[in-house]
Design a protein around this motif. Structure first.
Motif, short mmCIF file in Angstrom:
data_model
loop_
_atom_site.label_atom_id
_atom_site.label_comp_id
_atom_site.label_asym_id
_atom_site.label_seq_id
_atom_site.Cartn_x
_atom_site.Cartn_y
_atom_site.Cartn_z
N GLY A 155 49.52 35.82 32.98
CA GLY A 155 48.33 35.24 32.37
C GLY A 155 47.13 35.26 33.31
O GLY A 155 46.02 35.65 32.92
N VAL A 156 47.35 34.85 34.55
CA VAL A 156 46.25 34.81 35.53
C VAL A 156 45.75 36.22 35.84
O VAL A 156 44.54 36.47 35.87
CB VAL A 156 46.70 34.10 36.82
N THR A 157 46.69 37.15 36.05
CA THR A 157 46.29 38.52 36.35
C THR A 157 45.51 39.14 35.20
O THR A 157 44.46 39.78 35.41
CB THR A 157 47.53 39.38 36.67
N GLY A 158 46.00 38.97 33.97
CA GLY A 158 45.29 39.51 32.81
C GLY A 158 43.91 38.90 32.67
O GLY A 158 42.93 39.60 32.37
N TRP A 159 43.80 37.59 32.87
CA TRP A 159 42.50 36.90 32.77
C TRP A 159 41.53 37.43 33.82
O TRP A 159 40.36 37.70 33.52
CB TRP A 159 42.72 35.40 32.93
N LEU A 160 41.99 37.59 35.05
CA LEU A 160 41.13 38.09 36.11
C LEU A 160 40.66 39.52 35.83
O LEU A 160 39.48 39.84 36.02
CB LEU A 160 41.88 38.05 37.45
N MET A 161 41.57 40.36 35.36
CA MET A 161 41.19 41.75 35.10
C MET A 161 40.23 41.86 33.92
O MET A 161 39.32 42.69 33.92
CB MET A 161 42.44 42.61 34.89
N ARG A 162 40.37 41.00 32.92
CA ARG A 162 39.43 41.01 31.80
C ARG A 162 38.05 40.55 32.24
O ARG A 162 37.04 40.94 31.65
CB ARG A 162 39.94 40.12 30.66
N ARG A 163 38.00 39.73 33.27
CA ARG A 163 36.71 39.28 33.81
C ARG A 163 36.10 40.27 34.79
O ARG A 163 35.04 40.01 35.35
CB ARG A 163 36.88 37.92 34.50
N GLY A 164 36.79 41.38 35.03
CA GLY A 164 36.24 42.41 35.90
C GLY A 164 36.73 42.36 37.33
O GLY A 164 36.23 43.10 38.18
N THR A 165 37.68 41.51 37.64
CA THR A 165 38.21 41.43 38.99
C THR A 165 39.09 42.64 39.26
O THR A 165 39.90 43.03 38.43
CB THR A 165 39.04 40.15 39.18
N GLY A 166 38.95 43.24 40.44
CA GLY A 166 39.77 44.39 40.80
C GLY A 166 41.22 44.01 40.97
O GLY A 166 41.58 42.85 41.21
N SER A 167 42.09 45.01 40.86
CA SER A 167 43.52 44.73 40.92
C SER A 167 43.98 44.34 42.33
O SER A 167 45.09 43.84 42.49
CB SER A 167 44.32 45.93 40.42
N ARG A 168 43.17 44.58 43.35
CA ARG A 168 43.53 44.08 44.67
C ARG A 168 43.72 42.58 44.64
O ARG A 168 44.72 42.04 45.14
CB ARG A 168 42.44 44.44 45.68
N ARG A 169 42.75 41.88 44.02
CA ARG A 169 42.85 40.43 43.92
C ARG A 169 43.76 40.02 42.76
O ARG A 169 44.59 39.12 42.89
CB ARG A 169 41.46 39.82 43.74
N ALA A 170 43.57 40.68 41.60
CA ALA A 170 44.28 40.25 40.40
C ALA A 170 45.78 40.46 40.51
O ALA A 170 46.56 39.71 39.92
CB ALA A 170 43.74 41.01 39.18
N ARG A 171 46.20 41.48 41.25
CA ARG A 171 47.62 41.75 41.40
C ARG A 171 48.10 41.44 42.83
O ARG A 171 49.01 40.65 43.03
CB ARG A 171 47.93 43.19 41.00
N GLY A 172 47.47 42.07 43.82
CA GLY A 172 47.93 41.90 45.20
C GLY A 172 47.81 40.48 45.71
O GLY A 172 48.75 39.95 46.32
#
Length: 448
Positions: free
Chosen positions: A294-311
């Motif tokens: 949920g957090v990763t999906g929310w961050l990526m929808r807001r434009g956050t790169g996968s470094r932060r959203a996943r790593g």
């Protein structure tokens, strides 16, 4: 190593533009159950540890080595089948694996001593080694990258549900009918699932890898050329996510093999109570997986790169797990110890979805199966080492060996957290793999 690109055609019920649909979620649900059967198979020896040791007259070290044997061919099979998944139907591969799991249970279920048990576990490990990467590839092929976090997490959730659902029932079978009867139950479950998959399973229409279209943070993604596997494996993201996942899998291996014995022999739970309490870290892990998705999906929808959203999100889970494990000497009493172990192993063992979706993003479509399979092969080497190491600690230190094992897990999880925070940046490494300098600020390092 090379692989022939697979041409995927969308199956009925999937929208190529958005992914999803009834068929996609049916396949996802079946693969969740697939992973449930997979981890029920893995957990049964841990649930029957005391009974098997008494029946076969095994020391803790011998029992640990018998469990380590499960992983002897696990990694080799993961690489080989992962590469094959880039060119063959994942539906067929999954069906063959499920049938072999059931066959592998039969020799030890019939009888025999340590040699038969070890041989059957080696065969089972070879058949189950590719399960997670192939299941992830089969699931993710039904969804575009920006929609993969939830289905990827659900398939990973099958790992925890497999133990949560099976532990009480298998414990009852073991206590009332013996540990060999539990193997027959698992063989039957595998065959029933295989029949359902043969009828309802299907291959998805999306490539596993970064596809043309719109990527993370809404940035356009062009069609990617193939790159050698060696370049993928040399990228900091692949190294970092594999190291982090290795430390997470160490915790998973200990939960499977030694946690029931720890609860019974060191913390004083009865066999029946241990079969219930052993569920606690898996419940924590299930909540962590869903929360991470949920957090990763929310961050990526807001434009956050996968470094932060996943790593960074995945690294945070490992760091919390490490803190709980390392706090064990401060625990006062059985309840506090149980809570810390459940939180430490549950949070620490929840990195799998981050690993799978990150590698799926990093690799070009024709390299997705091989990249996932090779990562899984390296990671599951933790399963080869952890049971034997803990068995030796228990023989050397008695019940104190269990505490030493938890502290060792905490140190490893801290190392994994650091790797996830510092090395994982898929967008940066995609730019490098594809020949771009990645310095225009469009990579995950600069995304907010």
């Amino acid at each position: 190593m090379t692989a022939v690109p697979t041409v995927h055609r969308p199956s009925a019920g999937i929208s190529p533009a958005t992914g999803g649909g009834t068929r996609a979620w049916t396949v996802t649900a079946l693969l969740v159950v697939f992973m449930m059967v997979n981890f029920a198979d893995k957990s049964v020896l841990g649930l029957a540890a005391d009974e098997i040791r008494a029946d076969l007259n095994l020391s803790a070290t011998q029992f640990g080595l018998a469990n380590s044997a499960f992983f002897l061919l696990f990694s080799v099979a993961a690489v080989a089948v992962g590469l094959a998944a880039d060119r063959l139907s994942t539906k067929t591969i999954v069906l063959v694996m499920a049938v072999l799991w059931s066959v592998a249970q039969v020799p030890a279920a019939f009888g025999g001593g340590l040699a038969v048990l070890v041989a059957s576990r080696v065969f089972l490990g070879a058949a189950e080694g590719p399960a997670f990467p192939v299941a992830q590839k089969a699931t993710l092929a039904w969804f575009p990258d920006e929609r993969r976090n939830l289905p990827g997490a659900l398939v990973t959730l099958g790992v925890t549900l497999g133990v949560i659902v099976s532990a009480p029932g298998l414990s009852w079978v073991i206590q009332h009918h013996g540990w060999r009867a539990a193997l027959w139950v698992l063989a039957a479950a595998g065959l029933v699932w295989a029949v359902a998959w043969a009828a309802l399973g299907a291959d998805g229409g999306h490539s596993v890898g970064t596809e043309p279209g719109t990527g993370a943070a809404g940035r356009p993604v062009e069609k990617r050329a193939d790159v050698p596997y060696r370049k993928i494996f040399a990228s900091r993201t692949w190294i970092g996510v594999t190291l982090a996942y290795f430390t997470s899998y160490w915790s998973v291996a200990l939960m499977l093999v030694w946690l029931p014995s720890y609860l019974r022999n060191a913390l004083g739970y009865s066999a029946g109570a241990a079969g219930t309490v052993v569920i606690a870290p898996w419940l924590v892990g299930a909540l962590a997986l869903l929360g991470q998705a949920g957090v990763t999906g929310w961050l990526m929808r807001r434009g956050t790169g996968s470094r932060r959203a996943r790593g960074w999100v995945g690294g945070g889970l490992l760091a919390l797990g490490a803190a709980c494990c390392l706090a064990l000497p401060l625990a006062d009493g059985r309840t506090a110890t149980t809570v810390l172990v459940a939180l430490g192993f549950g949070l620490g063992g929840s990195y799998a979805t981050v690993a799978a979706t990150t590698v799926a993003e990093l690799a070009p479509p024709s390299r997705g199966g091989g990249a996932l399979g090779t990562m899984n092969a390296v990671v599951t080497a933790a399963g080869l080492a952890a049971p034997a190491v803990v068995g030796a600690l228990v023989d050397a230190r008695g019940t104190g060996g269990y505490r030493s094992a938890v502290l060792l897990s905490g140190l490893l999880l801290a190392l994994g957290a650091a790797a996830s925070f510092l090395l994982v940046d898929p967008q940066r490494d995609i730019a490098r793999l594809d020949g771009s300098d990645g310095s225009d600020g469009s990579n995950g390092s600069t995304a907010q």
